[in-house]
Scaffold this motif. Structure first.
Motif, PDB file in Angstrom:
ATOM      1  N   LYS A 178      -9.229  -0.275  -0.941  1.00  0.00           N
ATOM      2  CA  LYS A 178      -9.940   0.111  -2.147  1.00  0.00           C
ATOM      3  C   LYS A 178     -10.136   1.627  -2.209  1.00  0.00           C
ATOM      4  O   LYS A 178     -10.056   2.254  -3.251  1.00  0.00           O
ATOM      5  N   GLU A 179     -10.376   2.233  -1.048  1.00  0.00           N
ATOM      6  CA  GLU A 179     -10.587   3.674  -1.001  1.00  0.00           C
ATOM      7  C   GLU A 179      -9.300   4.431  -1.308  1.00  0.00           C
ATOM      8  O   GLU A 179      -9.341   5.553  -1.814  1.00  0.00           O
ATOM      9  N   LEU A 180      -8.158   3.815  -1.014  1.00  0.00           N
ATOM     10  CA  LEU A 180      -6.888   4.448  -1.337  1.00  0.00           C
ATOM     11  C   LEU A 180      -6.689   4.533  -2.847  1.00  0.00           C
ATOM     12  O   LEU A 180      -5.921   5.348  -3.327  1.00  0.00           O
ATOM     13  N   LEU A 181      -7.364   3.698  -3.581  1.00  0.00           N
ATOM     14  CA  LEU A 181      -7.363   3.814  -5.032  1.00  0.00           C
ATOM     15  C   LEU A 181      -8.314   4.918  -5.430  1.00  0.00           C
ATOM     16  O   LEU A 181      -8.308   5.458  -6.439  1.00  0.00           O
TER      17      LEU A 181
ATOM     18  N   VAL B  95       0.818  -1.220   0.000  1.00  0.00           N
ATOM     19  CA  VAL B  95       0.000   0.000   0.000  1.00  0.00           C
ATOM     20  C   VAL B  95       0.849   1.268   0.000  1.00  0.00           C
ATOM     21  O   VAL B  95       0.406   2.316  -0.482  1.00  0.00           O
ATOM     22  N   TYR B  96       2.092   1.192   0.508  1.00  0.00           N
ATOM     23  CA  TYR B  96       2.957   2.375   0.483  1.00  0.00           C
ATOM     24  C   TYR B  96       3.214   2.829  -0.952  1.00  0.00           C
ATOM     25  O   TYR B  96       3.188   4.028  -1.254  1.00  0.00           O
ATOM     26  N   GLY B  97       3.464   1.884  -1.829  1.00  0.00           N
ATOM     27  CA  GLY B  97       3.701   2.245  -3.218  1.00  0.00           C
ATOM     28  C   GLY B  97       2.470   2.809  -3.886  1.00  0.00           C
ATOM     29  O   GLY B  97       2.549   3.773  -4.652  1.00  0.00           O
TER      30      GLY B  97
ATOM     31  N   GLN C 274      -3.412   7.589   8.197  1.00  0.00           N
ATOM     32  CA  GLN C 274      -2.608   8.728   8.634  1.00  0.00           C
ATOM     33  C   GLN C 274      -1.156   8.324   8.854  1.00  0.00           C
ATOM     34  O   GLN C 274      -0.238   9.107   8.566  1.00  0.00           O
ATOM     35  N   MET C 275      -0.926   7.102   9.336  1.00  0.00           N
ATOM     36  CA  MET C 275       0.455   6.629   9.519  1.00  0.00           C
ATOM     37  C   MET C 275       1.163   6.504   8.174  1.00  0.00           C
ATOM     38  O   MET C 275       2.319   6.909   8.021  1.00  0.00           O
ATOM     39  N   ILE C 276       0.450   5.958   7.197  1.00  0.00           N
ATOM     40  CA  ILE C 276       1.016   5.801   5.858  1.00  0.00           C
ATOM     41  C   ILE C 276       1.308   7.164   5.239  1.00  0.00           C
ATOM     42  O   ILE C 276       2.390   7.408   4.699  1.00  0.00           O
ATOM     43  N   ASP C 277       0.339   8.060   5.328  1.00  0.00           N
ATOM     44  CA  ASP C 277       0.494   9.387   4.722  1.00  0.00           C
ATOM     45  C   ASP C 277       1.636  10.180   5.350  1.00  0.00           C
ATOM     46  O   ASP C 277       2.359  10.903   4.651  1.00  0.00           O
ATOM     47  N   HIS C 278       1.802  10.052   6.660  1.00  0.00           N
ATOM     48  CA  HIS C 278       2.890  10.790   7.318  1.00  0.00           C
ATOM     49  C   HIS C 278       4.245  10.274   6.834  1.00  0.00           C
ATOM     50  O   HIS C 278       5.130  11.072   6.494  1.00  0.00           O
ATOM     51  N   SER C 279       4.411   8.959   6.792  1.00  0.00           N
ATOM     52  CA  SER C 279       5.686   8.379   6.341  1.00  0.00           C
ATOM     53  C   SER C 279       6.002   8.804   4.910  1.00  0.00           C
ATOM     54  O   SER C 279       7.135   9.186   4.591  1.00  0.00           O
ATOM     55  N   LEU C 280       4.996   8.765   4.040  1.00  0.00           N
ATOM     56  CA  LEU C 280       5.223   9.143   2.648  1.00  0.00           C
ATOM     57  C   LEU C 280       5.448  10.642   2.493  1.00  0.00           C
ATOM     58  O   LEU C 280       6.228  11.078   1.642  1.00  0.00           O
ATOM     59  N   GLY C 281       4.783  11.426   3.343  1.00  0.00           N
ATOM     60  CA  GLY C 281       5.019  12.870   3.319  1.00  0.00           C
ATOM     61  C   GLY C 281       6.457  13.206   3.644  1.00  0.00           C
ATOM     62  O   GLY C 281       7.067  14.086   3.022  1.00  0.00           O
ATOM     63  N   ARG C 282       7.037  12.476   4.610  1.00  0.00           N
ATOM     64  CA  ARG C 282       8.434  12.710   4.979  1.00  0.00           C
ATOM     65  C   ARG C 282       9.388  12.253   3.866  1.00  0.00           C
ATOM     66  O   ARG C 282      10.431  12.859   3.645  1.00  0.00           O
ATOM     67  N   VAL C 283       9.018  11.178   3.172  1.00  0.00           N
ATOM     68  CA  VAL C 283       9.824  10.723   2.045  1.00  0.00           C
ATOM     69  C   VAL C 283       9.820  11.772   0.936  1.00  0.00           C
ATOM     70  O   VAL C 283      10.862  12.105   0.368  1.00  0.00           O
ATOM     71  N   LEU C 284       8.656  12.320   0.631  1.00  0.00           N
ATOM     72  CA  LEU C 284       8.565  13.323  -0.425  1.00  0.00           C
ATOM     73  C   LEU C 284       9.291  14.611  -0.053  1.00  0.00           C
ATOM     74  O   LEU C 284       9.775  15.334  -0.927  1.00  0.00           O
TER      75      LEU C 284
ATOM     76  N   ALA D   1      -1.347  -9.507  -4.130  1.00  0.00           N
ATOM     77  CA  ALA D   1      -2.458 -10.457  -4.079  1.00  0.00           C
ATOM     78  C   ALA D   1      -2.777 -10.886  -2.650  1.00  0.00           C
ATOM     79  O   ALA D   1      -3.945 -11.091  -2.303  1.00  0.00           O
ATOM     80  N   HIS D   2      -1.759 -11.005  -1.812  1.00  0.00           N
ATOM     81  CA  HIS D   2      -1.949 -11.438  -0.419  1.00  0.00           C
ATOM     82  C   HIS D   2      -2.497 -10.313   0.460  1.00  0.00           C
ATOM     83  O   HIS D   2      -3.333 -10.553   1.335  1.00  0.00           O
ATOM     84  N   GLU D   3      -2.016  -9.086   0.242  1.00  0.00           N
ATOM     85  CA  GLU D   3      -2.322  -7.979   1.149  1.00  0.00           C
ATOM     86  C   GLU D   3      -3.489  -7.099   0.725  1.00  0.00           C
ATOM     87  O   GLU D   3      -4.039  -6.370   1.551  1.00  0.00           O
ATOM     88  N   THR D   4      -3.844  -7.133  -0.550  1.00  0.00           N
ATOM     89  CA  THR D   4      -4.835  -6.178  -1.053  1.00  0.00           C
ATOM     90  C   THR D   4      -5.800  -6.843  -2.031  1.00  0.00           C
ATOM     91  O   THR D   4      -5.661  -8.024  -2.379  1.00  0.00           O
TER      92      THR D   4
END
Length: 206
Positions: free
Chosen positions: A203-206, A17-19, A162-172, A46-49
């Motif tokens: 699914k909502e992240l899509l 999901v991070y990608g 929110q955890m995912i978004d924060h980590s990716l925000g710091r990467v960007l 396939a396993h996670e999503t």
């Protein structure tokens, strides 16, 4: 001027999901994306999503097969801001650390390093062996950045999104891109960190 485009690799570690979310954020920022997904990552997907390859590749500006070593991103003449591998498996880390370009992900990462561009690896594994740590050191010595997706609890995340978004925000942040998803110390809370925001399903992240 360097084009506003970024190479995104998704390898086989847990955290597909991070990608996916990274591609969404980059699309919102109008950054051109060049996506590569490893074969192992397709199994993780396939396993996670509930995603299908067509769903994820549609989020990117361009999609390249992992065995297409003739793709433009395999050449140093391809101009871009750099590359993120999200998540980065220990196998992919090892290939990058040793310069073993057995796939388009590791080749594109090798090109990123040799051209002195920003390479960020969201390494996803625990506990870490000495081999993992040495490979991380080698990549760091070559100029790469190891950025594991570690939750920032000072941000008081209310859900996984929110955890995912924060980590990716710091990467960007490392590319000078502000996605508006990282809670910054002493600054107003971004909309993405609103406690009233409901949990987002895959699914909502899509």
């Amino acid at each position: 001027m360097t084009p506003q485009r970024l190479v995104v690799g998704i390898s086989g570690a847990s955290g597909f999901v991070y990608g996916v979310r990274l591609l969404q954020l980059l699309a919102e920022l109008r950054v051109e994306t060049h996506l590569v997904i490893s074969r192992a990552a397709l199994l993780t997907m396939a396993h996670e999503t509930d995603y299908k390859l067509a769903d994820v590749s549609a989020l990117a500006s361009h999609y390249h097969r992992c065995d297409d070593v003739a793709a433009g991103i395999a050449s140093g003449s391809f101009r871009c801001l750099g590359m993120v591998v999200a998540p980065c498996s220990m196998r992919t880390l090892a290939e990058i650390a040793t310069g073993t370009s057995s796939s388009l992900i590791s080749r594109a990462a090798d090109v990123t390093l040799k051209e002195r561009r920003t390479l960020v690896l969201m390494a996803r594994e625990t506990p870490l062996t000495l081999a993992h740590l040495r490979n991380m050191t080698a990549v760091t010595e070559m100029g790469g950045i190891i950025a594991p997706p570690v939750p920032a609890f000072y941000a008081r995340p209310q859900n996984l999104s929110q955890m995912i978004d924060h980590s990716l925000g710091r990467v960007l942040d490392l590319f000078g891109l502000d996605a508006g998803t990282a809670l910054r110390w002493g600054e107003p809370t971004p909309a993405s960190q609103d406690p009233a925001r409901p949990f987002a399903t895959p699914k909502e992240l899509l």
